[in-house]
Design a protein around this motif. Structure first.
Motif, PDB file in Angstrom:
ATOM      1  N   LEU A  82      18.710  44.210  62.546  1.00  6.94           N
ATOM      2  CA  LEU A  82      18.147  45.189  61.616  1.00  6.94           C
ATOM      3  C   LEU A  82      17.064  44.569  60.736  1.00  6.94           C
ATOM      4  N   VAL A  83      17.271  43.319  60.304  1.00 10.26           N
ATOM      5  CA  VAL A  83      16.256  42.632  59.492  1.00 10.26           C
ATOM      6  C   VAL A  83      14.958  42.510  60.278  1.00 10.26           C
ATOM      7  N   GLU A  84      15.049  42.085  61.533  1.00  7.14           N
ATOM      8  CA  GLU A  84      13.843  41.934  62.352  1.00  7.14           C
ATOM      9  C   GLU A  84      13.159  43.270  62.585  1.00  7.14           C
ATOM     10  N   GLN A  85      13.951  44.301  62.852  1.00  5.05           N
ATOM     11  CA  GLN A  85      13.376  45.642  63.050  1.00  5.05           C
ATOM     12  C   GLN A  85      12.681  46.094  61.771  1.00  5.05           C
ATOM     13  N   TRP A  86      13.329  45.891  60.636  1.00  5.78           N
ATOM     14  CA  TRP A  86      12.763  46.278  59.345  1.00  5.78           C
ATOM     15  C   TRP A  86      11.455  45.537  59.086  1.00  5.78           C
ATOM     16  N   LYS A  87      11.453  44.220  59.307  1.00  3.69           N
ATOM     17  CA  LYS A  87      10.239  43.427  59.076  1.00  3.69           C
ATOM     18  C   LYS A  87       9.104  43.889  59.988  1.00  3.69           C
ATOM     19  N   TYR A 105      16.703  49.213  56.685  1.00  6.22           N
ATOM     20  CA  TYR A 105      17.119  48.716  55.373  1.00  6.22           C
ATOM     21  C   TYR A 105      18.343  49.497  54.904  1.00  6.22           C
ATOM     22  N   GLN A 106      18.306  50.811  55.087  1.00  7.38           N
ATOM     23  CA  GLN A 106      19.426  51.656  54.680  1.00  7.38           C
ATOM     24  C   GLN A 106      20.676  51.359  55.508  1.00  7.38           C
ATOM     25  N   GLN A 107      20.504  51.044  56.777  1.00  6.70           N
ATOM     26  CA  GLN A 107      21.650  50.665  57.608  1.00  6.70           C
ATOM     27  C   GLN A 107      22.264  49.362  57.125  1.00  6.70           C
ATOM     28  N   PRO A 113      29.716  45.323  51.503  1.00  6.40           N
ATOM     29  CA  PRO A 113      29.814  44.015  50.851  1.00  6.40           C
ATOM     30  C   PRO A 113      29.871  42.809  51.789  1.00  6.40           C
ATOM     31  N   ASN A 114      30.282  43.013  53.043  1.00  7.62           N
ATOM     32  CA  ASN A 114      30.355  41.873  53.963  1.00  7.62           C
ATOM     33  C   ASN A 114      28.993  41.251  54.247  1.00  7.62           C
ATOM     34  N   VAL A 115      27.901  41.988  53.998  1.00  8.32           N
ATOM     35  CA  VAL A 115      26.569  41.416  54.265  1.00  8.32           C
ATOM     36  C   VAL A 115      25.974  40.725  53.038  1.00  8.32           C
TER      37      VAL A 115
END
Length: 169
Positions: A82-87, A105-107, A113-115
């Motif tokens: 998700l971070v790579e997709q967001w970037k 980002y919303q996902q 809290p685990n992230v």
């Protein structure tokens, strides 16, 4: 026979290098290798005949640890995808609101809290715009009004908050 030099870079394996108990190596919760301590006695220096036997020999807490490890691996994999997709999809956008409202980002926020340790690691390694996500997930705001707009101070405030809450990253 292949010999692999154990270095400090392989901490989990190096930790058990001198252990007198069997070691199970896993990837994504699946056993990929079983290691037994070497004693020089051919009768005791043998792996179980198959991995299923080895799994059955694991204690319940060790099985629970394997499940937890698999879940953590899946969580981290999803997070970094998700971070790579967001970037990729927000390159060139400067609006904090637009960046924070992006579906990826919303996902990440929805992962809960685990992230938080992964977000704190992202702040440490890549800086980034993770303040909104941290605030949304934690429902806390360690950044003082005087620190707002000062990225390094904001990052330090979140790191201090994370340490106080017992997070490691």
């Amino acid at each position: 026979m292949k010999v692999i030099e154990i270095t400090e870079a392989i901490d989990p394996l190096a930790e058990y290098a001198n252990s007198q108990e069997p070691i199970m190596l896993t990837r994504n919760g699946q056993i990929i290798a079983a290691l037994m301590p070497f004693t020089g006695n051919p009768e005791t220096d043998q792996l179980p005949s198959n991995f299923q036997e080895a799994i059955e020999q694991l204690s319940l807490s060790e099985k629970s640890d394997l499940d937890h490890s698999r879940q953590q691996t899946e969580l981290a994999t999803t997070f970094y995808q998700l971070v790579e997709q967001w970037k990729t999809e927000t390159r060139g956008i400067s609006s904090t609101e637009q960046l924070s409202l992006h579906p990826s980002y919303q996902q990440i926020i929805g992962m809960g809290p685990n992230v938080i340790p992964l977000l704190l690691r992202e702040l440490e390694n890549n800086s980034g715009r993770w303040f909104w996500a941290l605030k949304a997930i934690s429902r806390e705001e360690p950044v003082t009004p005087e620190q707002r707009g000062k990225t390094e101070e904001m990052i330090a405030a979140w790191w201090n908050w994370g340490r106080e809450k017992g997070y490691t990253w």
